[in-house]
Design an enzyme around this catalytic site. Sequence first.
Site, PDB file in Angstrom:
ATOM      1  N   GLY A 169       2.716  -1.253   4.244  1.00 14.32           N
ATOM      2  CA  GLY A 169       2.795   0.155   3.877  1.00 14.32           C
ATOM      3  C   GLY A 169       4.227   0.571   3.599  1.00 14.32           C
ATOM      4  O   GLY A 169       4.771   0.371   2.517  1.00 14.32           O
ATOM      5  N   GLY A 170       4.861   1.153   4.593  1.00 15.43           N
ATOM      6  CA  GLY A 170       6.189   1.740   4.425  1.00 15.43           C
ATOM      7  C   GLY A 170       7.210   0.815   3.780  1.00 15.43           C
ATOM      8  O   GLY A 170       8.008   1.249   2.931  1.00 15.43           O
ATOM      9  N   ASN A 214       0.876  -1.177   0.000  1.00 18.52           N
ATOM     10  CA  ASN A 214       0.000   0.000   0.000  1.00 18.52           C
ATOM     11  C   ASN A 214       0.912   1.225   0.000  1.00 18.52           C
ATOM     12  O   ASN A 214       1.492   1.563   1.020  1.00 18.52           O
ATOM     13  CB  ASN A 214      -0.894  -0.030   1.247  1.00 18.52           C
ATOM     14  CG  ASN A 214      -1.718   1.237   1.393  1.00 18.52           C
ATOM     15  OD1 ASN A 214      -1.781   2.061   0.481  1.00 18.52           O
ATOM     16  ND2 ASN A 214      -2.358   1.388   2.543  1.00 18.52           N
ATOM     17  N   TRP A 215       1.015   1.840  -1.158  1.00 21.30           N
ATOM     18  CA  TRP A 215       1.938   2.986  -1.283  1.00 21.30           C
ATOM     19  C   TRP A 215       1.378   4.272  -0.680  1.00 21.30           C
ATOM     20  O   TRP A 215       2.077   5.265  -0.592  1.00 21.30           O
ATOM     21  CB  TRP A 215       2.309   3.194  -2.768  1.00 21.30           C
ATOM     22  CG  TRP A 215       3.463   2.337  -3.204  1.00 21.30           C
ATOM     23  CD1 TRP A 215       3.877   1.168  -2.614  1.00 21.30           C
ATOM     24  CD2 TRP A 215       4.371   2.581  -4.283  1.00 21.30           C
ATOM     25  NE1 TRP A 215       4.976   0.669  -3.272  1.00 21.30           N
ATOM     26  CE2 TRP A 215       5.298   1.526  -4.309  1.00 21.30           C
ATOM     27  CE3 TRP A 215       4.464   3.572  -5.252  1.00 21.30           C
ATOM     28  CZ2 TRP A 215       6.332   1.442  -5.241  1.00 21.30           C
ATOM     29  CZ3 TRP A 215       5.491   3.501  -6.193  1.00 21.30           C
ATOM     30  CH2 TRP A 215       6.415   2.444  -6.185  1.00 21.30           C
ATOM     31  N   LYS A 216       0.093   4.245  -0.300  1.00 20.15           N
ATOM     32  CA  LYS A 216      -0.543   5.441   0.276  1.00 20.15           C
ATOM     33  C   LYS A 216      -0.284   6.652  -0.633  1.00 20.15           C
ATOM     34  O   LYS A 216      -0.280   6.499  -1.857  1.00 20.15           O
ATOM     35  CB  LYS A 216      -0.052   5.653   1.706  1.00 20.15           C
ATOM     36  CG  LYS A 216      -0.214   4.377   2.543  1.00 20.15           C
ATOM     37  CD  LYS A 216      -0.009   4.544   4.014  1.00 20.15           C
ATOM     38  CE  LYS A 216      -0.233   3.210   4.709  1.00 20.15           C
ATOM     39  NZ  LYS A 216      -0.139   3.305   6.161  1.00 20.15           N
ATOM     40  N   HIS A 222      -9.600   1.286   4.470  1.00 16.50           N
ATOM     41  CA  HIS A 222      -8.370   1.496   5.228  1.00 16.50           C
ATOM     42  C   HIS A 222      -8.645   2.463   6.384  1.00 16.50           C
ATOM     43  O   HIS A 222      -9.410   3.412   6.235  1.00 16.50           O
ATOM     44  CB  HIS A 222      -7.269   2.057   4.330  1.00 16.50           C
ATOM     45  CG  HIS A 222      -5.923   2.007   4.987  1.00 16.50           C
ATOM     46  ND1 HIS A 222      -5.543   2.933   5.937  1.00 16.50           N
ATOM     47  CD2 HIS A 222      -4.897   1.132   4.881  1.00 16.50           C
ATOM     48  CE1 HIS A 222      -4.329   2.620   6.371  1.00 16.50           C
ATOM     49  NE2 HIS A 222      -3.918   1.530   5.739  1.00 16.50           N
ATOM     50  N   GLU A 245      -5.729  -4.764  10.439  1.00 15.93           N
ATOM     51  CA  GLU A 245      -4.688  -3.767  10.672  1.00 15.93           C
ATOM     52  C   GLU A 245      -4.986  -2.990  11.953  1.00 15.93           C
ATOM     53  O   GLU A 245      -5.788  -2.033  11.920  1.00 15.93           O
ATOM     54  CB  GLU A 245      -4.619  -2.779   9.500  1.00 15.93           C
ATOM     55  CG  GLU A 245      -4.297  -3.430   8.173  1.00 15.93           C
ATOM     56  CD  GLU A 245      -3.682  -2.439   7.194  1.00 15.93           C
ATOM     57  OE1 GLU A 245      -2.612  -2.744   6.658  1.00 15.93           O
ATOM     58  OE2 GLU A 245      -4.262  -1.344   6.993  1.00 15.93           O
ATOM     59  N   GLU A 256      -7.038   4.801   7.590  1.00 14.73           N
ATOM     60  CA  GLU A 256      -6.740   6.217   7.319  1.00 14.73           C
ATOM     61  C   GLU A 256      -7.918   6.893   6.611  1.00 14.73           C
ATOM     62  O   GLU A 256      -8.148   8.089   6.788  1.00 14.73           O
ATOM     63  CB  GLU A 256      -5.427   6.323   6.515  1.00 14.73           C
ATOM     64  CG  GLU A 256      -4.233   6.026   7.408  1.00 14.73           C
ATOM     65  CD  GLU A 256      -2.996   5.519   6.688  1.00 14.73           C
ATOM     66  OE1 GLU A 256      -2.901   5.655   5.462  1.00 14.73           O
ATOM     67  OE2 GLU A 256      -2.122   4.960   7.385  1.00 14.73           O
ATOM     68  N   SER A 304       3.116  -2.285  10.324  1.00 11.01           N
ATOM     69  CA  SER A 304       4.542  -2.422  10.650  1.00 11.01           C
ATOM     70  C   SER A 304       5.134  -3.771  10.278  1.00 11.01           C
ATOM     71  O   SER A 304       6.044  -4.266  10.953  1.00 11.01           O
ATOM     72  CB  SER A 304       4.787  -2.111  12.124  1.00 11.01           C
ATOM     73  OG  SER A 304       4.477  -0.752  12.401  1.00 11.01           O
ATOM     74  N   GLY A 362       2.497   2.050  10.804  1.00 16.65           N
ATOM     75  CA  GLY A 362       3.550   3.051  10.705  1.00 16.65           C
ATOM     76  C   GLY A 362       4.246   3.370  12.018  1.00 16.65           C
ATOM     77  O   GLY A 362       4.968   4.367  12.109  1.00 16.65           O
TER      78      GLY A 362
END
Length: 254
Positions: A234-235, A10-12, A93, A168, A95, A213, A174
Amino acid sequence: MALKKLVAGNWKMNGLSADLAEVKAIADAARGYPRVDVALCVPAVLIERAARAAPGFAIGAQDVHEATSGAHTGCVSAAMLLDAGASLTIVGHSERREAQRESDAEVRAKAEAALVAGLKVILCVGEALDVREAGNAVETVQAQLDASLPHGPGAAAHIPDDLAIAYEPIWAIGTGRIPTIDAIAEMHAALRLRLAAAYGDAGGRVPILYGGSVKASNAAEIFSVPNVDGALVGGASLKAADFMPIVAAAASAT
Ligand code: PGA
């Protein structure tokens, strides 16, 4: 039998033209792991170019509107995502549930619209830290799942093949923190029960991903947990050098 693992990035809100080389590097490396489904969910404006840069590789979106077309300024429909070259989308998601105040009902409508249009769906659920600390994580996330799952005749035909769930915990996204292995196992088993209640036998074959994470150093342990059928990353999905060791861990766990 264990399900085929799915590792989705997930590159957000990250990714410009210059990062298409990274998409290609990940797609090329993923061919070395045929026993793992690998996908990248990139910003909507990058989907078409990412799909061109990586033919045959699964490129996804991070959100979709529930309507097929019309007066929805700034939104993107499932047909548009497919037209751009996406084969899947994330919905719900945390966010978006937080910043865009998306409700369970809206997430369900998005999932149904995406499935009916022909997109695969990764549907996210997860609890906030205060809920976890109050001891209510399992019941809260189960209720969230129940209220968010796609139903209806158009969607039913796509389950289990086109649906995945991502658990999640919001406080793990993150932050570098993850739940204990026992807590992940407890939650995934609880979600599996709800999927079986919703879909019967097919519910046993809907992959349940863990997200929050995930990185190379913890992936193998996470993938060893029963009912963990992959990861939403993600990251650590932004660079092939960080992402591919997670895919390799999924391949080893399969
Ligand atoms: P993270 O994000 O891997 O950076 O924690 C996961 C996600 O939000 O999907």
